[in-house]
Structures are given as structure tokens and as C-alpha cells.
Write an enzyme that holds these catalytic residues in place. Structure first.
Site, mmCIF file in Angstrom:
data_model
loop_
_atom_site.group_PDB
_atom_site.id
_atom_site.type_symbol
_atom_site.label_atom_id
_atom_site.label_comp_id
_atom_site.label_asym_id
_atom_site.label_seq_id
_atom_site.Cartn_x
_atom_site.Cartn_y
_atom_site.Cartn_z
ATOM 1 N NE ARG A 1 -2.086 1.789 3.386
ATOM 2 C CZ ARG A 1 -2.102 1.722 4.720
ATOM 3 N NH1 ARG A 1 -2.838 0.834 5.336
ATOM 4 N NH2 ARG A 1 -1.379 2.559 5.448
ATOM 5 C CG HIS B 1 -6.780 2.455 5.875
ATOM 6 N ND1 HIS B 1 -6.940 1.210 5.314
ATOM 7 C CD2 HIS B 1 -8.002 2.797 6.388
ATOM 8 C CE1 HIS B 1 -8.199 0.806 5.485
ATOM 9 N NE2 HIS B 1 -8.852 1.752 6.125
ATOM 10 C CE1 TYR C 1 0.344 2.532 8.882
ATOM 11 C CE2 TYR C 1 -0.801 4.341 9.954
ATOM 12 C CZ TYR C 1 -0.681 3.457 8.901
ATOM 13 O OH TYR C 1 -1.575 3.494 7.870
HETATM 14 C C1 LIG Z 1 -16.266 -5.512 10.005
HETATM 15 C C2 LIG Z 1 -15.355 -4.345 10.022
HETATM 16 N N1 LIG Z 1 -14.507 -4.165 11.048
HETATM 17 C C3 LIG Z 1 -13.672 -3.097 11.062
HETATM 18 C C4 LIG Z 1 -13.702 -2.201 10.048
HETATM 19 C C5 LIG Z 1 -12.757 -1.010 10.055
HETATM 20 N N2 LIG Z 1 -11.747 -1.205 9.015
HETATM 21 C C6 LIG Z 1 -11.860 -0.616 7.830
HETATM 22 S S1 LIG Z 1 -10.628 -1.032 6.800
HETATM 23 C C7 LIG Z 1 -9.889 -1.993 7.961
HETATM 24 C C8 LIG Z 1 -8.607 -2.705 7.658
HETATM 25 C C9 LIG Z 1 -8.704 -3.542 6.445
HETATM 26 O O1 LIG Z 1 -7.435 -3.999 6.080
HETATM 27 P P1 LIG Z 1 -7.269 -4.995 4.888
HETATM 28 O O2 LIG Z 1 -8.301 -6.048 4.957
HETATM 29 O O3 LIG Z 1 -5.851 -5.425 4.842
HETATM 30 O O4 LIG Z 1 -7.624 -4.117 3.603
HETATM 31 P P2 LIG Z 1 -6.868 -2.815 3.045
HETATM 32 O O5 LIG Z 1 -7.629 -1.646 3.599
HETATM 33 O O6 LIG Z 1 -5.461 -2.860 3.514
HETATM 34 O O7 LIG Z 1 -6.977 -2.886 1.568
HETATM 35 C C10 LIG Z 1 -10.633 -1.994 9.139
HETATM 36 C C11 LIG Z 1 -10.268 -2.730 10.346
HETATM 37 C C12 LIG Z 1 -14.601 -2.415 8.990
HETATM 38 N N3 LIG Z 1 -14.678 -1.609 7.925
HETATM 39 N N4 LIG Z 1 -15.413 -3.489 8.993
#
Ligand SMILES: Cc1ncc(C[n+]2csc(CCOP(=O)(O)OP(=O)(O)O)c2C)c(N)n1
Ligand SMILES: [Mg+2]
Length: 359
Positions: A258, A262, A271
Site C-alpha cells: 500500500r 489507508h 506508523y
Molecule cells: C467488520 C469491520 N470491522 C472493522 C472495520 C474497520 N476497518 C476498515 S478497513 C480496515 C482494515 C482492512 O485492512 P485490509 O483487509 O488489509 O484491507 P486494506 O484496507 O489494507 O486494503 C478496518 C479494520 C470495517 N470496515 N469493517
């Protein structure tokens, strides 16, 4: 004493056919090497990147809500868009701009969605799903779709995407388990961008690879360089064909990084290790592809500038179309979910109408 002599050997080699120097390092289908296809794919990767940049600028100037950039991860979603057939079912997550555009969603609609208006979600082929924000839920939806396709004997595949973090959630495992036991026409692609917001992969899982999560579900797992558009195409085409021809589900781990925060609500400099990010930058998909084009087609700086200029003009037309859309009615958030609103939501709706703060 029991000895675990069979200690697991988890051999998931990383598929790669275009190396970071832009040279072929493994066999590639001839169709993927045709100049017309090379230019179409390269153009789309840049279209996505420049659109992404513009979306961030809109957010920074108060004209868009929180936005999730796909910087550095464009090849995964673009390869998905180029591999899906029109009647396959795409069940995306929130970094799938490249595939959504290829499915026919307009940029103005993607912006409308991130601008807070859910109607932007519905400008897609009718069988496709809106971007899923709750992480991993979409994999269960896709397993449901794949079940329907199978029951109807339709030779179509369902494809869903998620992040590395999402692959820790129960929904992910449940969907994969079902895909295995019911032999579903499902492809799940993990965009392993090494981060789940500020949680690094090393704190996310003790698994050596995410592809090996396929083992417990009894489905095929494949690991591919997520910065190599061509390997992604090869792997995706094979997995989708397996799904369409009754050979079952595939889990694809696409390894990338990435190169952005985020979302626009995040600041990764707090971080992330800058050296690591700089190193990942050397692997990124668009420059790699550009090196190939320079070698194969004599691509020049002038051609690059012209391409970017044309794309920027097209994007501006879409941005203007987005900015001219009527503002959504805040009352919409209370509609379409319940036939009768629960009391707490009814109170909130009443408060909204009393304040009429949007007028
Ligand atoms: C069920 C749920 N829990 C928590 C969140 C908050 N949240 C949004 S994105 C994220 C991290 C996702 O990381 P990843 O699956 O690696 O996807 P990336 O964003 O890195 O593409 C979290 C915890 C959410 N959207 N949905
Ligand atoms: Mg991630």
C-alpha cells in the site's frame, strides 16, 4: 512420544512473469503481448492512477468524503477487470476502482459514492455488487452468488476481493469453507498490501503466506506478484476458467504494497517505515509496465505526457459531472432499510428534520 515428522511444507511460489526491471522472466500468453492489448492495459492503469490522484485532491479541498486510494495496487484490480467476462459476477471491496471502471461504472459514480451518496453504487452491471466497506462480508455474499450460479447450472464465475486484514475474519473462512465443500464457482482475490490500517501483516497472521489459507478449505491456493499485471492476468484467467467449468474455487493471494495512507483519514508516516515504503516503490506496477513498453514498443516520454494529458482531460469531464450532481437528501439514509423504522432511528430522523441542517 509423537513426532510431527510431517511438519508442513507449504510451497506457494510467487508467480511472476514481468520482473521489476520490466523484463519477461517467465512465459506469457501471446494474446497478452499484443501491442493493442499492451496499450489498452497500460492506458487503463494510468487512467486509474490519475483518477485516484484527482479523487484525493477533491477530498483535500472539501469536495469528497473519506476516500480509499488504490495507489500501487492498481494492477490487481485492473487485471480482474480485464479477466472477468461480462456475465460473471463481481463482488468488490473498496480498492477496486480499476475493475469497476472496466465493468462500466463511470468515474462520476465512484466519486458520488465516496461523496456520501449511495446511489453512486448502482452504476454497475446489474449482477455486480456495490463496494463493500465492512471488511470480509463480501466474501460470504460472493459464496452465496456462486451457490446460486451452481444451482442454476450457469457457466459463470463469482469473483470477490478483500484485503490481507480481512483474511483474518470469520466471514472469510466461512465463505472459503463453503466454497470448498460445495465446490463453488468462486474466485477470491486477496490484495495483500501488507497493512490493515496501521496493523502490519506480521501482527495480522502467523501464516507464512495467505494463499495457504486455502488448504483448510480444500480449495486451490495461488500466490502471485500483485505488481505484475501479466502474472495476475494469467492466474486470474485460469482461476476464472476453473470456476466456470465446474472445477471449483480458487484463493489468490496478490502480493503488493500500500503506497498510500489507508484512507484520506489516515497518516501512514506515523506508523510505517519509510525505507520499506521506498523499497516497495521500486516494485510498483506502472513503472514496471512502462519499462516493458519502452523496450517492446519504443514508448517515449512524449507519448507518456500525451497519454497523461488526454486522460486528465477525460477525468476532468467526469469530475465536473460529479460536482454538478444534485446533493443527496440526508433523509435517504433512513429509507430503504426498514419497512418500519426502529425507535432510535425514528428519533434520529425526527431530529434531522427538526434541524434541517442541510438546507
Ligand atoms: C467488520 C469491520 N470491522 C472493522 C472495520 C474497520 N476497518 C476498515 S478497513 C480496515 C482494515 C482492512 O485492512 P485490509 O483487509 O488489509 O484491507 P486494506 O484496507 O489494507 O486494503 C478496518 C479494520 C470495517 N470496515 N469493517
Ligand atoms: Mg491490507
Amino acid at each position: 512420544m509423537v513426532t510431527f515428522a510431517h511438519a508442513q511444507t507449504l510451497n506457494y511460489p510467487l508467480h511472476q512473469c514481468l520482473n521489476p526491471q520490466g523484463q519477461w522472466c517467465d512465459t506469457v500468453d501471446n494474446t497478452l503481448q499484443q501491442p493493442d492489448f499492451l496499450l489498452a492495459a497500460y492506458t487503463h492503469l494510468w487512467r486509474t492512477r490519475l483518477f485516484d490522484q484527482r479523487a484525493i485532491a477533491l477530498q483535500r479541498t472539501g469536495q469528497l468524503g473519506t476516500y480509499a486510494s488504490c495507489l500501487g495496487q492498481e494492477a490487481i484490480s485492473a487485471a480482474i477487470g480485464f479477466s472477468l467476462q461480462p456475465n460473471d459476477v463481481f463482488v468488490p471491496y473498496y480498492r477496486d476502482q480499476a475493475a469497476q471502471l472496466l465493468r462500466g461504472t463511470k468515474m462520476r459514480s465512484i466519486l458520488q459514492f465516496w461523496g456520501g451518496d449511495e446511489w453512486g453504487s448502482f452504476d454497475a452491471p446489474s449482477q455486480d455488487f456495490p463496494s463493500c466497506i465492512p471488511i470480509a462480508n463480501q466474501i460470504t455474499h460472493a459464496a452465496g452468488v456462486a451457490t446460486a450460479l451452481k444451482l442454476k447450472h450457469q457457466k459463470q464465475a463469482a469473483l470477490s476481493t478483500c484485503g490481507d486484514g480481512a483474511s483474518s475474519r470469520g466471514d472469510f473462512y466461512e465463505a472459503l469453507n463453503l466454497a470448498g465443500v460445495w465446490h463453488l464457482p468462486l474466485v477470491v482475490v486477496i490484495n495483500n498490501n501488507q497493512w490493515a490500517i496501521s496493523v502490519p501483516l506480521s501482527q495480522q497472521t502467523a501464516c507464512e503466506t495467505l494463499a495457504q489459507k486455502a488448504i483448510a478449505a480444500g480449495i486451490l491456493g495461488v500466490r502471485v506478484d500483485g505488481n505484475d499485471f501479466f502474472s495476475l492476468m494469467m492466474v486470474l484467467q485460469e482461476a476464472l476458467q476453473r470456476a466456470r467449468t465446474g472445477k471449483g474455487a480458487t484463493l489468490i493471494e496478490a502480493v503488493t504494497y500500500r503506497l498510500c495512507d489507508h484512507t484520506t483519514a489516515d497518516d501512514m508516516s506515523r506508523y510505517a517505515n519509510l525505507d520499506e515504503k521506498n523499497q516497495a516503490q521500486q516494485q510498483e506496477p506502472l513503472i514496471r509496465f512502462q519499462k516493458l513498453l519502452r523496450q517492446q514498443l519504443g514508448w517515449t516520454d512524449t507519448q507518456q505526457q500525451q497519454l497523461e494529458q488526454t486522460l486528465r482531460q477525460d477525468i476532468e469531464l467526469e469530475v465536473n459531472a460529479y460536482l454538478s450532481l444534485p446533493k443527496p437528501n440526508p433523509d435517504d439514509m433512513f429509507r430503504h432499510l426498514y419497512s418500519e423504522l426502529p425507535t432510535d432511528l425514528a428519533h434520529q430522523r425526527a431530529a434531522l428534520w427538526q434541524a434541517k441542517s442541510w438546507e
